[in-house]
Design a protein around this motif. Structure first.
Motif, PDB file in Angstrom:
ATOM      1  N   THR A 149       1.112  -6.634   8.693  1.00  0.00           N
ATOM      2  CA  THR A 149       1.135  -5.247   9.836  1.00  0.00           C
ATOM      3  C   THR A 149       1.410  -5.469  11.544  1.00  0.00           C
ATOM      4  O   THR A 149       1.532  -5.148  11.500  1.00  0.00           O
ATOM      5  N   ASP A 150       1.543  -6.872  11.170  1.00  0.00           N
ATOM      6  CA  ASP A 150       1.189  -7.190  12.751  1.00  0.00           C
ATOM      7  C   ASP A 150       3.231  -7.135  13.361  1.00  0.00           C
ATOM      8  O   ASP A 150       3.482  -5.995  14.152  1.00  0.00           O
ATOM      9  N   ASN A 151       3.840  -7.435  12.489  1.00  0.00           N
ATOM     10  CA  ASN A 151       5.381  -7.270  12.592  1.00  0.00           C
ATOM     11  C   ASN A 151       5.948  -5.886  12.492  1.00  0.00           C
ATOM     12  O   ASN A 151       6.472  -5.441  13.235  1.00  0.00           O
ATOM     13  N   ILE A 152       5.294  -4.787  11.853  1.00  0.00           N
ATOM     14  CA  ILE A 152       5.607  -3.732  11.813  1.00  0.00           C
ATOM     15  C   ILE A 152       4.979  -2.165  12.790  1.00  0.00           C
ATOM     16  O   ILE A 152       5.976  -2.045  13.358  1.00  0.00           O
ATOM     17  N   LEU A 153       3.314  -3.245  13.528  1.00  0.00           N
ATOM     18  CA  LEU A 153       3.525  -2.389  14.528  1.00  0.00           C
ATOM     19  C   LEU A 153       4.321  -2.871  15.927  1.00  0.00           C
ATOM     20  O   LEU A 153       4.749  -2.250  16.902  1.00  0.00           O
TER      21      LEU A 153
ATOM     22  N   ARG B 143       7.723   3.679   9.427  1.00  0.00           N
ATOM     23  CA  ARG B 143       6.189   4.433  10.226  1.00  0.00           C
ATOM     24  C   ARG B 143       5.805   5.074   8.129  1.00  0.00           C
ATOM     25  O   ARG B 143       4.926   4.863   7.568  1.00  0.00           O
ATOM     26  N   SER B 144       7.074   6.308   8.071  1.00  0.00           N
ATOM     27  CA  SER B 144       6.627   7.138   6.538  1.00  0.00           C
ATOM     28  C   SER B 144       6.551   6.005   5.895  1.00  0.00           C
ATOM     29  O   SER B 144       6.039   5.823   4.487  1.00  0.00           O
ATOM     30  N   THR B 145       7.503   4.723   5.217  1.00  0.00           N
ATOM     31  CA  THR B 145       7.773   4.164   4.246  1.00  0.00           C
ATOM     32  C   THR B 145       6.581   2.339   3.964  1.00  0.00           C
ATOM     33  O   THR B 145       5.722   2.923   2.866  1.00  0.00           O
ATOM     34  N   TRP B 146       5.808   2.665   5.481  1.00  0.00           N
ATOM     35  CA  TRP B 146       4.673   2.116   5.741  1.00  0.00           C
ATOM     36  C   TRP B 146       3.217   2.841   5.276  1.00  0.00           C
ATOM     37  O   TRP B 146       2.461   2.267   4.884  1.00  0.00           O
ATOM     38  N   LEU B 147       3.188   4.490   5.731  1.00  0.00           N
ATOM     39  CA  LEU B 147       1.957   5.112   5.895  1.00  0.00           C
ATOM     40  C   LEU B 147       2.192   5.086   4.488  1.00  0.00           C
ATOM     41  O   LEU B 147       1.179   5.716   3.696  1.00  0.00           O
ATOM     42  N   ASN B 148       3.223   5.027   3.238  1.00  0.00           N
ATOM     43  CA  ASN B 148       3.097   5.032   1.372  1.00  0.00           C
ATOM     44  C   ASN B 148       2.554   4.258   0.874  1.00  0.00           C
ATOM     45  O   ASN B 148       1.985   4.105   0.341  1.00  0.00           O
ATOM     46  N   TYR B 149       2.779   3.161   2.146  1.00  0.00           N
ATOM     47  CA  TYR B 149       2.043   1.595   1.336  1.00  0.00           C
ATOM     48  C   TYR B 149       0.908   1.837   1.506  1.00  0.00           C
ATOM     49  O   TYR B 149       0.222   1.507   0.844  1.00  0.00           O
ATOM     50  N   LEU B 150       0.231   2.623   2.643  1.00  0.00           N
ATOM     51  CA  LEU B 150      -1.012   2.743   3.255  1.00  0.00           C
ATOM     52  C   LEU B 150      -1.875   3.116   2.327  1.00  0.00           C
ATOM     53  O   LEU B 150      -3.169   2.653   1.923  1.00  0.00           O
ATOM     54  N   ALA B 151      -0.763   4.356   1.871  1.00  0.00           N
ATOM     55  CA  ALA B 151      -1.720   5.520   0.974  1.00  0.00           C
ATOM     56  C   ALA B 151      -1.741   4.949   0.010  1.00  0.00           C
ATOM     57  O   ALA B 151      -2.444   4.779  -1.162  1.00  0.00           O
TER      58      ALA B 151
ATOM     59  N   ASN C 273      -2.812   1.787  -1.027  1.00  0.00           N
ATOM     60  CA  ASN C 273      -2.862   0.793  -1.349  1.00  0.00           C
ATOM     61  C   ASN C 273      -5.048   1.249  -0.760  1.00  0.00           C
ATOM     62  O   ASN C 273      -5.416   0.559  -0.302  1.00  0.00           O
ATOM     63  N   GLU C 274      -4.324   2.460  -0.644  1.00  0.00           N
ATOM     64  CA  GLU C 274      -6.085   2.998  -0.457  1.00  0.00           C
ATOM     65  C   GLU C 274      -6.746   2.313   0.954  1.00  0.00           C
ATOM     66  O   GLU C 274      -8.242   2.676   1.092  1.00  0.00           O
ATOM     67  N   ARG C 275      -5.182   2.707   2.085  1.00  0.00           N
ATOM     68  CA  ARG C 275      -5.813   1.928   3.318  1.00  0.00           C
ATOM     69  C   ARG C 275      -6.221   2.772   4.231  1.00  0.00           C
ATOM     70  O   ARG C 275      -5.068   3.373   4.643  1.00  0.00           O
ATOM     71  N   TRP C 276      -7.455   3.952   4.325  1.00  0.00           N
ATOM     72  CA  TRP C 276      -7.042   5.804   4.011  1.00  0.00           C
ATOM     73  C   TRP C 276      -6.969   5.656   5.768  1.00  0.00           C
ATOM     74  O   TRP C 276      -6.927   6.117   6.481  1.00  0.00           O
ATOM     75  N   LEU C 277      -8.606   4.925   6.298  1.00  0.00           N
ATOM     76  CA  LEU C 277      -7.992   4.128   8.312  1.00  0.00           C
ATOM     77  C   LEU C 277      -7.240   4.119   8.706  1.00  0.00           C
ATOM     78  O   LEU C 277      -6.686   4.667   9.743  1.00  0.00           O
ATOM     79  N   GLU C 278      -6.536   3.321   8.435  1.00  0.00           N
ATOM     80  CA  GLU C 278      -5.311   3.046   9.027  1.00  0.00           C
ATOM     81  C   GLU C 278      -3.982   4.332   8.826  1.00  0.00           C
ATOM     82  O   GLU C 278      -3.252   4.412  10.056  1.00  0.00           O
ATOM     83  N   PHE C 279      -4.332   4.441   7.598  1.00  0.00           N
ATOM     84  CA  PHE C 279      -3.140   5.635   7.517  1.00  0.00           C
ATOM     85  C   PHE C 279      -3.583   7.140   8.529  1.00  0.00           C
ATOM     86  O   PHE C 279      -2.767   7.518   9.021  1.00  0.00           O
ATOM     87  N   ILE C 280      -4.666   7.415   8.988  1.00  0.00           N
ATOM     88  CA  ILE C 280      -5.440   8.601   9.515  1.00  0.00           C
ATOM     89  C   ILE C 280      -5.316   7.911  11.034  1.00  0.00           C
ATOM     90  O   ILE C 280      -3.662   8.377  11.717  1.00  0.00           O
ATOM     91  N   HIS C 281      -5.310   6.520  11.155  1.00  0.00           N
ATOM     92  CA  HIS C 281      -4.360   6.511  12.764  1.00  0.00           C
ATOM     93  C   HIS C 281      -3.584   5.848  12.802  1.00  0.00           C
ATOM     94  O   HIS C 281      -3.000   6.557  14.116  1.00  0.00           O
ATOM     95  N   TYR C 282      -2.516   5.747  11.893  1.00  0.00           N
ATOM     96  CA  TYR C 282      -0.624   5.616  12.208  1.00  0.00           C
ATOM     97  C   TYR C 282      -0.516   7.288  12.148  1.00  0.00           C
ATOM     98  O   TYR C 282       1.267   6.817  12.143  1.00  0.00           O
ATOM     99  N   TYR C 283      -0.938   7.845  11.228  1.00  0.00           N
ATOM    100  CA  TYR C 283       0.022   8.702  11.107  1.00  0.00           C
ATOM    101  C   TYR C 283       0.404   9.821  11.774  1.00  0.00           C
ATOM    102  O   TYR C 283      -0.368  10.185  12.784  1.00  0.00           O
ATOM    103  N   GLN C 284       1.898  10.052  11.762  1.00  0.00           N
ATOM    104  CA  GLN C 284       2.596  11.613  12.485  1.00  0.00           C
ATOM    105  C   GLN C 284       3.167  12.427  12.543  1.00  0.00           C
ATOM    106  O   GLN C 284       3.426  12.370  11.198  1.00  0.00           O
ATOM    107  N   ALA C 285       2.449  13.884  12.557  1.00  0.00           N
ATOM    108  CA  ALA C 285       2.915  14.639  12.073  1.00  0.00           C
ATOM    109  C   ALA C 285       4.646  14.275  11.958  1.00  0.00           C
ATOM    110  O   ALA C 285       5.289  14.774  12.986  1.00  0.00           O
ATOM    111  N   ASN C 286       5.769  15.045  10.820  1.00  0.00           N
ATOM    112  CA  ASN C 286       6.590  15.001  10.614  1.00  0.00           C
ATOM    113  C   ASN C 286       7.230  16.339   9.445  1.00  0.00           C
ATOM    114  O   ASN C 286       5.862  17.384   9.403  1.00  0.00           O
TER     115      ASN C 286
END
Length: 636
Positions: A77-81, A97-105, A107-120
């Motif tokens: 996570t730190d490296n990605i950020l 970001r898109s690939t990482w968001l899929n990973y977060l989803a 792994n059901e890391r929903w709060l992180e997903f919402i925080h880092y999501y950007q509409a595209n």
């Protein structure tokens, strides 16, 4: 290791030892090191990758390399950020970001997903965002979004399944929403989706949906009165059946519609849309009932207004043509296409001076219609060649920007597809003037197709050398001579087919400069008594131009030397062109071209003809006159 630390490490020495080898900072060495490090991105060898990649921190593809490693190490996570922050202006930030968001989803890391999501423009990520919203407690917001994502006729990505399943289990999914998607699915001919949606209905509605599916598959069933009753849903089924039937038996569809439409409950919008489609179908079929049918429409759009003009042209009724032209919007009337027909109708109805005045103004337009107008009043063609003007070092400055250095390196490594993706990403950051310079840069790099499209994005049309390149001139001239054709026509075909891209490949498999299908290439090789050298030989300019020129000459012979018919056949196939020929009597060539049923082929023919006129100026010839290429079209 933190990415920022990796970047900084280069500051402490220009040479780093790796496995006993000294890596220099020359570009050639950096390219070799990049390729070696790239291989490590898929290996469990983090230490060696970090050591080697650190020598490349000033190499243009360093962010691309880091992206490739990080997408295989999504738990860091730190490296990605750090990457998303440091390289936020790069194309690879959004991809990571898109690939990482899929990973977060996953792994059901929903709060992180919402925080880092950007509409595209990714529907899959949007579905995951609202599912994350649902999971953290804002169910109403998520279900409202789900209703919007539900109301489509296409199958949504699998990432949408949890959200849409939650909608299906909630009171928010009403019968009207279910019917809406069922009907949208059938309009897209998505029968598997329609069958799935059908099972969400109650039993009586499932039975009605089954009737709808049967009529979708066999439209003639609407003739059986047992299938239909007197409510609005059944009226929709009837209208859908008529719409489907019109594709295979237009006459029968119109007959049934006209005789029974008043006996069913059909809402006005559905009825008007169907009347519009039936009228347009008649026009495209060159049916003599088309003008009257279009004239009776209550609701019209731009397509209907234009086809009303074409239907009048097919009648060669110039009073009707004039009336139909007045029905166009003011903006539509200003288009060269309709200005040409305005002039033609004025002259045909006796208003010669007024018509010639329109021709005179139109002759200043560099287009098929402008060239036709010029011929009509015996004026020279207007070409208006104005090359892009740049400051002395503008090209070099653009080439040295970060984004374009990345493009250049990708080209050097023969990553053409990735280079083009980077190019279009880079263009989005430029002003209109800079995009024009970028077009000249692409031209310098011998990227003809990219240069042409880039200039279009700059909305600049007057640099003829850039828009109509003369690459492969000797091959075109030599093959044109062999087939007794004007080389400008072959250039016109190449320009329209591939924008002079020897590696062009269409979705259906056509290849090369003149977009030849492999099966056609094999047949041409047999006709030329040559051995067939596999599909990829069509990417070789010498082969492709020889085969394409030969094939066009075959079509020209088949259609009695009529250039426009042969061009239409090159695009749509000779069998379709035969169907478009008049049944009796001759039709002026300009009318025949204007009434080609396929918009793509209509545009194709006018483009190739106009490009041929431009290319004859580029190769310093003056043999072609557009109207002399367009004699009347006779019945087959």
């Amino acid at each position: 290791m933190n990415i920022k630390c990796v970047s900084v490490s280069l500051l402490f020495g220009s040479l780093i030892f790796f496995s006993g080898t000294v890596f220099s900072n020359t570009v050639d060495q950096q390219r070799q090191d990049f390729l070696l490090a790239e291989k490590m991105t898929n290996q469990d060898n983090e230490g060696d990758f970090v050591t080697l990649s650190s020598t490349l921190a000033d190499y243009p593809l360093y962010p691309y390399l880091q992206y490739q490693w990080l997408k295989n190490n999504l738990s860091k996570t730190d490296n990605i950020l750090a990457f998303l922050s440091t390289y936020k202006e790069s194309r690879y930030a959004d991809l990571l970001r898109s690939t990482w968001l899929n990973y977060l989803a996953d792994n059901e890391r929903w709060l992180e997903f919402i925080h880092y999501y950007q509409a595209n423009d990714s529907t899959a990520l949007e579905c995951q965002f609202y599912w994350a919203t649902y999971k953290v407690g804002d169910q109403q917001l998520a279900l409202n979004a789900a209703k919007r994502l539900w109301a489509v006729g296409d199958t949504q990505p699998k990432e949408c399944d949890p959200l849409l399943s939650a909608l299906a289990l909630s009171p928010a999914l009403t019968p009207d929403l279910i019917w809406q998607r069922f009907e949208l699915a059938l309009k897209k001919d998505n029968k598997s989706l329609a069958s799935y949606v059908q099972h969400l209905l109650n039993k009586p509605d499932q039975d009605l949906a089954e009737i709808w599916l049967q009529i979708h598959n066999k439209p003639t069933l609407i003739q059986d009165s047992l299938f239909l009753g007197g409510n609005e849903r059944q009226g929709h089924i009837f209208a859908h059946g008529i719409d489907r039937m019109a594709k295979s038996d237009l006459d029968l569809a119109i007959t049934i519609w006209d005789s029974r439409k008043h006996n069913l409950v059909i809402d006005s919008q559905t009825a008007r849309q169907l009347e519009l489609r039936l009228a347009l179908a008649l026009a495209r079929a060159r049916d003599n009932r088309a003008y009257d049918r279009l004239n009776q429409l209550v609701t019209v759009d731009a397509e209907a207004r234009e086809w009303k003009v074409r239907a009048a042209l097919l009648e060669q009724n110039w009073q009707h043509v004039g009336l139909a032209l007045t029905g166009l919007s003011f903006e539509e009337q200003q288009a060269p296409q309709w200005q040409y027909w305005q002039a033609r109708s004025l002259i045909e109805t006796g208003n010669v001076l007024q018509g010639q005045s329109v021709y005179n103004q139109l002759s200043q337009d560099r287009s098929f219609y402008g060239f036709m107008a010029a011929d009509a009043i015996n004026k020279p063609y207007f070409l208006a060649d104005k090359p892009v003007v740049m400051a002395g070092n503008a090209l070099e400055k653009l080439a040295q920007t970060t984004d374009f250095k990345v493009v250049h390196e990708l080209i050097a490594l023969d990553r053409d597809l990735e280079a083009k993706r980077q190019w279009w990403f880079a263009l989005k950051k430029l002003s209109k003037e800079q995009v024009m310079i970028a077009a000249k840069l692409a031209e310098q790099w011998q990227w003809d197709q990219v240069a042409i499209i880039t200039l279009v994005k700059a909305d600049y049309w007057d640099d003829l050398a850039l828009r109509f390149p003369l690459r492969y001139l000797s091959q075109v001239q030599s093959n044109a001579d062999k087939q007794d054709l004007d080389p400008a026509i072959i250039f016109g075909l190449i320009r329209q087919e591939s924008m002079v891209d020897k590696d062009a490949k269409s979705a259906v498999g056509a290849r090369g400069l003149m977009q030849i299908m492999p099966a056609t290439g094999q047949q041409i090789a047999r006709n030329l008594n040559e051995p067939w050298q596999a599909e990829n030989s069509l990417f070789v300019p010498d082969v492709n131009i020889k085969y394409g020129t030969f094939y066009y000459k075959q079509l020209l012979n088949r259609f009695d030397g009529h250039f426009a018919l042969a061009m239409a056949a090159y695009n749509a196939g000779p069998n379709r062109v035969v169907k478009w020929l008049p049944v009796e009597g001759s039709v002026p060539a300009d009318i025949w071209i204007e009434t080609i049923p396929y918009k793509e082929t209509r545009k194709y023919v006018t483009s190739v003809l106009s490009y041929a006129i431009i290319y004859q100026q580029r190769i310093q010839r003056n043999a072609l006159k557009i109207t002399k290429m367009l004699f009347d079209v006779r019945p087959h």
